[in-house]
Write a protein that holds these residues in place. Sequence first.
Motif, PDB file in Angstrom:
ATOM      1  N   ALA A  50      15.764  -0.330 -22.449  1.00  0.00           N
ATOM      2  CA  ALA A  50      14.460   0.318 -22.304  1.00  0.00           C
ATOM      3  C   ALA A  50      14.484   1.688 -22.976  1.00  0.00           C
ATOM      4  O   ALA A  50      13.552   2.060 -23.708  1.00  0.00           O
ATOM      5  N   ILE A  51      15.581   2.422 -22.743  1.00  0.00           N
ATOM      6  CA  ILE A  51      15.695   3.737 -23.397  1.00  0.00           C
ATOM      7  C   ILE A  51      15.754   3.578 -24.915  1.00  0.00           C
ATOM      8  O   ILE A  51      15.044   4.270 -25.664  1.00  0.00           O
ATOM      9  N   LEU A  52      16.566   2.649 -25.376  1.00  0.00           N
ATOM     10  CA  LEU A  52      16.738   2.444 -26.818  1.00  0.00           C
ATOM     11  C   LEU A  52      15.408   2.106 -27.494  1.00  0.00           C
ATOM     12  O   LEU A  52      15.064   2.664 -28.547  1.00  0.00           O
ATOM     13  N   TYR A  53      14.645   1.212 -26.871  1.00  0.00           N
ATOM     14  CA  TYR A  53      13.404   0.772 -27.500  1.00  0.00           C
ATOM     15  C   TYR A  53      12.387   1.889 -27.563  1.00  0.00           C
ATOM     16  O   TYR A  53      11.665   2.046 -28.563  1.00  0.00           O
ATOM     17  N   SER A  54      12.302   2.643 -26.488  1.00  0.00           N
ATOM     18  CA  SER A  54      11.294   3.708 -26.517  1.00  0.00           C
ATOM     19  C   SER A  54      11.690   4.749 -27.565  1.00  0.00           C
ATOM     20  O   SER A  54      10.838   5.268 -28.300  1.00  0.00           O
ATOM     21  N   LYS A  55      12.992   5.014 -27.674  1.00  0.00           N
ATOM     22  CA  LYS A  55      13.448   5.934 -28.723  1.00  0.00           C
ATOM     23  C   LYS A  55      13.082   5.396 -30.108  1.00  0.00           C
ATOM     24  O   LYS A  55      12.584   6.118 -30.978  1.00  0.00           O
TER      25      LYS A  55
ATOM     26  N   LEU B 163      19.311  -4.128 -31.807  1.00  0.00           N
ATOM     27  CA  LEU B 163      18.270  -4.115 -30.759  1.00  0.00           C
ATOM     28  C   LEU B 163      18.494  -5.221 -29.732  1.00  0.00           C
ATOM     29  O   LEU B 163      18.291  -5.025 -28.544  1.00  0.00           O
ATOM     30  N   GLU B 164      18.909  -6.392 -30.231  1.00  0.00           N
ATOM     31  CA  GLU B 164      18.951  -7.542 -29.328  1.00  0.00           C
ATOM     32  C   GLU B 164      20.324  -7.781 -28.728  1.00  0.00           C
ATOM     33  O   GLU B 164      20.513  -8.740 -27.989  1.00  0.00           O
ATOM     34  N   SER B 165      21.273  -6.918 -29.066  1.00  0.00           N
ATOM     35  CA  SER B 165      22.610  -7.155 -28.529  1.00  0.00           C
ATOM     36  C   SER B 165      22.574  -7.083 -27.001  1.00  0.00           C
ATOM     37  O   SER B 165      21.868  -6.258 -26.414  1.00  0.00           O
ATOM     38  N   ARG B 166      23.338  -7.980 -26.360  1.00  0.00           N
ATOM     39  CA  ARG B 166      23.487  -8.004 -24.899  1.00  0.00           C
ATOM     40  C   ARG B 166      22.239  -8.511 -24.171  1.00  0.00           C
ATOM     41  O   ARG B 166      22.238  -8.617 -22.952  1.00  0.00           O
ATOM     42  N   LEU B 167      21.178  -8.772 -24.939  1.00  0.00           N
ATOM     43  CA  LEU B 167      20.010  -9.347 -24.251  1.00  0.00           C
ATOM     44  C   LEU B 167      20.346 -10.747 -23.750  1.00  0.00           C
ATOM     45  O   LEU B 167      19.808 -11.205 -22.745  1.00  0.00           O
ATOM     46  N   LEU B 168      21.253 -11.401 -24.458  1.00  0.00           N
ATOM     47  CA  LEU B 168      21.613 -12.765 -24.054  1.00  0.00           C
ATOM     48  C   LEU B 168      22.259 -12.777 -22.671  1.00  0.00           C
ATOM     49  O   LEU B 168      22.135 -13.748 -21.926  1.00  0.00           O
ATOM     50  N   PHE B 169      22.938 -11.685 -22.343  1.00  0.00           N
ATOM     51  CA  PHE B 169      23.534 -11.628 -21.006  1.00  0.00           C
ATOM     52  C   PHE B 169      22.451 -11.717 -19.927  1.00  0.00           C
ATOM     53  O   PHE B 169      22.607 -12.396 -18.920  1.00  0.00           O
ATOM     54  N   LEU B 170      21.340 -11.011 -20.189  1.00  0.00           N
ATOM     55  CA  LEU B 170      20.231 -11.074 -19.232  1.00  0.00           C
ATOM     56  C   LEU B 170      19.748 -12.514 -19.084  1.00  0.00           C
ATOM     57  O   LEU B 170      19.489 -12.991 -17.976  1.00  0.00           O
ATOM     58  N   ALA B 171      19.622 -13.190 -20.224  1.00  0.00           N
ATOM     59  CA  ALA B 171      19.147 -14.571 -20.158  1.00  0.00           C
ATOM     60  C   ALA B 171      20.116 -15.430 -19.363  1.00  0.00           C
ATOM     61  O   ALA B 171      19.706 -16.273 -18.541  1.00  0.00           O
TER      62      ALA B 171
ATOM     63  N   TYR C 212      14.375  -9.793 -19.473  1.00  0.00           N
ATOM     64  CA  TYR C 212      14.710 -10.477 -20.726  1.00  0.00           C
ATOM     65  C   TYR C 212      13.442 -10.815 -21.495  1.00  0.00           C
ATOM     66  O   TYR C 212      13.354 -10.589 -22.710  1.00  0.00           O
ATOM     67  N   ASN C 213      12.461 -11.358 -20.804  1.00  0.00           N
ATOM     68  CA  ASN C 213      11.210 -11.692 -21.485  1.00  0.00           C
ATOM     69  C   ASN C 213      10.566 -10.457 -22.085  1.00  0.00           C
ATOM     70  O   ASN C 213      10.160 -10.436 -23.254  1.00  0.00           O
ATOM     71  N   LYS C 214      10.489  -9.415 -21.282  1.00  0.00           N
ATOM     72  CA  LYS C 214       9.850  -8.182 -21.745  1.00  0.00           C
ATOM     73  C   LYS C 214      10.611  -7.593 -22.922  1.00  0.00           C
ATOM     74  O   LYS C 214      10.026  -7.246 -23.959  1.00  0.00           O
ATOM     75  N   LEU C 215      11.931  -7.485 -22.774  1.00  0.00           N
ATOM     76  CA  LEU C 215      12.722  -6.797 -23.793  1.00  0.00           C
ATOM     77  C   LEU C 215      12.796  -7.609 -25.082  1.00  0.00           C
ATOM     78  O   LEU C 215      12.732  -7.044 -26.174  1.00  0.00           O
TER      79      LEU C 215
END
Lengths: 236, 305
Positions: free
Chosen positions: A51-56, A133-141, A202-205
């Motif tokens: 969330a921090i990364l994306y807003s930055k 940007l998408e690294s580690r998002l898979l963990f959420l999934a 995960y969906n949001k990010l």
Amino acid sequence: MDGVTETALVSPVSHLSLISLFLEADIVVKAVIIGLLLASVWSWAIIIDKAILYSKMRKQMDRFEKTFWSGQSLEELYRSLSGRTPQGMASVFVAAMREWKRSFEAGARSQFGLQSRIDKVLDVTISRETGRLESRLLFLATVGSAGPFVGLFGTVWGIMNSFQSIAASNNTSLAVVAPGIAEALLATALGLLAAIPAVVAYNKLSAEAGKIGGRLEGFADEFSAILSRQADERGE
Amino acid sequence: MWRTGLLISAAVHLVLLGWGLITFSTSPLDASDIETLPVEFVEVTDLTELDLGKESADTAETPSPNDPTEKTAETPPQTDQAGEDDPAPPPPPPPPPQESASPADAPEAEAEAPAAEAPPEAIAETPSEEPPPVTEPSPPQAAVAPPSPRLRPDRPAPPTPPAPETPEASDFNAEKIAALIDRTNTGAAQAPSEAQASLGVATGRPDARMTESEIDALRSQIQNCWVIPTGWTNPREVSVTIRFGLNRDGTVAGMPEVVEFPASQYGQVSADNAIRAVLQCGPYALPAAKYDQWSVVQLRFTPPG
């Protein structure tokens, strides 16, 4: 006391607290609970991080687009940006400019070769950025889909144990079964607790990452068009 | 960069866990506090005995013209039915001895009264052996005693008035008839009035004492079969009250019924175990003559010690 059967039961808990529930649980249930807690901590860490990364990233892109379209010359912009390690849209711009400058400094005159090289550099940079940007998002999934199952496994195991304790004690009272079932259900609760935020986030990010990636690509196409126009002008 | 996210996440989890520990542990405690119910010792009450008591009470009414005396005499029998209070007991005991000594008619009246409703055996025995049990409340002779003491507490009023009138045989019969007639009325009237139960115990005691000892034997027999759930801290958590009917041969009639069980987590188990104990421990050796008294038994199970 006559006829009191002493059995290796889960001793009835006088008051159910989270700690006593956890301490009296079976080792498997304990492992499941700990694992789910760690998964929850880690997935929330990822959520906050992203969330921090994306807003930055969004702010950065807004700033860069403003300066890019402000009429400043590309050379100047390149010089001001190349000093530090660029990120996001700036890195795309810097990569393409670097390739462009190198090509001209080397004296290459092949219009077609230059264009394809620049496109390739742009593609590589964009994929690197979106990968970041998408690294580690898979963990959420993974947590989102597997968490409930892991919790359910803990619950099934715990309830199995409490039924075994019923069989051992010949006592069908809720008092005998309840602590075991409560422990077991704690595992499912934690699984859901970890999974629900993970799925939502995960969906949001991932949607947000897709949007940022689209913006980067849009800029890259635009910039590529600008560079190719410049190359045409210089070639003539 | 990801370190900050991890730190924040871990901190929030810790806070939530701590909050969960506090809130999660307290709420069930409140619920359990509300659920615990204090339970009193419940005595066995027999319907037949109550009926007998009413008869005598009626006879007392008719002979004694004075209203105040009658009412005092009547109140005890009414209380007999539901009698469960302790304060009253002292006053009633005195009357029984007086009766046994003075009225010769009293035993006869008693003998006849039970005859209508009691088993034939009981009738045969009552007239012959009644005098001794009256003086001695000993349990072994209880077979004869129960009917007599029963009547005594109720009797206190009747004996004194009839004593002067004993010579008149005809009057005595008329009283009995009146008593029979009144009995239906009083029975109907008494049933609803359980509010005066406190006095009843007093009168009931002398009678009940005999039955109580046998009931105690019955209870101890059943209690040996009763598997008390483990883990309780307060005896109240496992104390249950069971009511069950008995056949003449001492076997349990029908299914025992839980009158009340504590709302603790052990309550239901304890009640189930008590029912099981009642069913498994039968048949029970009880005096057949007093079947009316133990045809329906209500026992309170409390853990020994």
